[in-house]
Design a protein around this motif. Structure first.
Motif, mmCIF file in Angstrom:
data_model
loop_
_atom_site.group_PDB
_atom_site.id
_atom_site.type_symbol
_atom_site.label_atom_id
_atom_site.label_comp_id
_atom_site.label_asym_id
_atom_site.label_seq_id
_atom_site.Cartn_x
_atom_site.Cartn_y
_atom_site.Cartn_z
ATOM 1 N N GLU A 148 0.820 -1.206 0.000
ATOM 2 C CA GLU A 148 0.000 0.000 0.000
ATOM 3 C C GLU A 148 0.855 1.257 0.000
ATOM 4 O OE1 GLU A 148 -2.602 -0.275 3.328
ATOM 5 O OE2 GLU A 148 -3.928 -1.784 2.400
ATOM 6 N N ARG A 185 7.583 -1.815 -14.098
ATOM 7 C CA ARG A 185 6.271 -1.278 -13.704
ATOM 8 C C ARG A 185 6.380 -0.516 -12.391
ATOM 9 N NH1 ARG A 185 1.718 -4.276 -15.180
ATOM 10 N NH2 ARG A 185 0.551 -2.905 -13.782
ATOM 11 N N ASN A 188 2.822 1.517 -7.488
ATOM 12 C CA ASN A 188 1.488 2.028 -7.191
ATOM 13 C C ASN A 188 0.516 1.877 -8.355
ATOM 14 O OD1 ASN A 188 2.887 3.949 -8.688
ATOM 15 N ND2 ASN A 188 1.758 5.657 -7.811
ATOM 16 N N GLU A 189 0.985 1.339 -9.496
ATOM 17 C CA GLU A 189 0.120 1.111 -10.645
ATOM 18 C C GLU A 189 -0.377 -0.328 -10.724
ATOM 19 O OE1 GLU A 189 2.307 2.313 -14.065
ATOM 20 O OE2 GLU A 189 2.188 4.456 -13.597
ATOM 21 N N LEU A 190 0.118 -1.204 -9.849
ATOM 22 C CA LEU A 190 -0.311 -2.597 -9.877
ATOM 23 C C LEU A 190 -1.718 -2.721 -9.302
ATOM 24 C CD1 LEU A 190 2.922 -4.439 -8.631
ATOM 25 C CD2 LEU A 190 2.228 -3.943 -10.986
ATOM 26 N N ASN A 191 -2.580 -3.485 -9.977
ATOM 27 C CA ASN A 191 -3.929 -3.701 -9.448
ATOM 28 C C ASN A 191 -3.909 -4.829 -8.409
ATOM 29 O OD1 ASN A 191 -4.200 -6.258 -10.829
ATOM 30 N ND2 ASN A 191 -4.717 -5.127 -12.710
ATOM 31 N N GLN A 192 -5.030 -5.052 -7.755
ATOM 32 C CA GLN A 192 -5.074 -6.030 -6.662
ATOM 33 C C GLN A 192 -4.742 -7.439 -7.151
ATOM 34 O OE1 GLN A 192 -8.789 -6.354 -4.536
ATOM 35 N NE2 GLN A 192 -7.818 -7.247 -2.749
ATOM 36 N N HIS A 193 -5.246 -7.784 -8.338
ATOM 37 C CA HIS A 193 -4.949 -9.111 -8.891
ATOM 38 C C HIS A 193 -3.448 -9.284 -9.090
ATOM 39 C CE1 HIS A 193 -5.144 -12.709 -11.386
ATOM 40 N NE2 HIS A 193 -4.395 -12.069 -12.277
ATOM 41 N N GLU A 194 -2.785 -8.259 -9.602
ATOM 42 C CA GLU A 194 -1.341 -8.331 -9.848
ATOM 43 C C GLU A 194 -0.563 -8.422 -8.540
ATOM 44 O OE1 GLU A 194 -0.710 -5.952 -14.042
ATOM 45 O OE2 GLU A 194 -1.191 -4.780 -12.247
ATOM 46 N N VAL A 195 -1.020 -7.707 -7.519
ATOM 47 C CA VAL A 195 -0.354 -7.755 -6.219
ATOM 48 C C VAL A 195 -0.453 -9.150 -5.613
ATOM 49 C CG1 VAL A 195 -0.439 -6.917 -3.830
ATOM 50 C CG2 VAL A 195 -0.628 -5.297 -5.725
#
Length: 268
Positions: A148, A185, A188-195
């Protein structure tokens, strides 16, 4: 530079070979590899029993019976070998511990070191390290919170020891490849699925590398495990080779002064 899987593999093998054994002799051929005068180091280490060896991040801690600890960081080019005088590699030995006829050789410590500490000082030395990515307490929820409001390129953050401990150049690239995420990348541009996928890839790649002995040279004569992961790397040090997943050529790029390998065909 040895990373978490390599050092964890060393930890397991060292506990098998020297835990409970007494150091019968100590030789220091390079005084800069230790943090105290060689005579002081030898006096506190020689004739001591190695109680256990543990790992923290990319470092190993040798617990001695007298309460002192030895902190090993192999850095770039460092390695260890365990065996007799006849079996040792034809390499410059910076430090040697003897256990009767068997010896533990510390090799290539030009940048690495073996430092002597008491229990109070060792905590200070390790206080700024981030979570252990293979620890039981490193859950998916913990990682999501850790991510986060984090900024910066993914590659740079994965190798930041204050963010996560134990990951370096090789496994950061292998993790990004497994997660199908480009290493440049922005965090802070990663979406929840990517995280979530990144978390799963961290755990999978490190565990798989450990299972295959990491990428170091054999630790002792007849060691068939150590180094088994070197041929299994999918992108690291594979510039120009065909991607095993999509067939596109692997690219090498410098990110934050670090060589980085990735595939534009199946990482995005």
């Amino acid at each position: 530079m040895p990373e978490l899987p390599e050092m964890e593999n060393y930890r397991i093998l060292l506990n098998q070979k020297i835990a409970g054994q007494t150091i019968t002799d100590v030789q220091i051929n390079r005084a800069k590899s230790v943090n105290v005068e060689p005579d002081e180091f030898i006096n506190n280490v020689s004739r001591q029993k190695v109680v256990t060896v543990e790992r923290r991040a990319k470092q190993l801690l040798f617990h001695l019976e007298n309460g002192y600890l030895l902190l090993l960081h192999l850095m770039l080019g460092g390695r260890m070998f365990f065996g007799t005088t006849e079996e040792k590699p034809d390499r410059t030995i910076q430090i040697q511990f003897s256990f009767g006829e068997q010896n533990l050789y510390f090799i290539g410590l030009r940048l690495g070191y073996l430092h002597l500490y008491d229990k109070t000082c060792i905590q200070k030395e390790l206080s700024d390290l981030g979570p252990e990515p293979l620890g039981q307490e490193f859950t998916e929820d913990v990682f999501i919170k850790l991510m986060e409001k984090r900024r910066g390129r993914l590659k740079s953050k994965l190798v930041d020891q204050q963010f996560l401990s134990g990951i370096g150049n090789c496994y950061s690239d292998e993790i990004c490849f497994h997660a199908r995420i480009l290493p440049m990348r922005e965090m802070n541009e990663l979406n929840q699925h990517e995280v979530i996928q990144l978390y799963q890839s961290i755990r999978f790649v490190l565990q798989d590398a450990l299972k295959h002995g990491g990428y170091m040279e054999p630790f002792f004569q007849g060691d068939t495990l150590t180094g088994g992961y070197d041929s299994l790397c999918k992108v690291y040090d594979r510039e120009g080779e065909t991607c095993v997943r999509c067939g596109v050529a692997i690219i090498k790029e410098i990110i934050s002064s670090r060589k980085t390998f990735y595939c534009t065909g199946c990482q995005s």
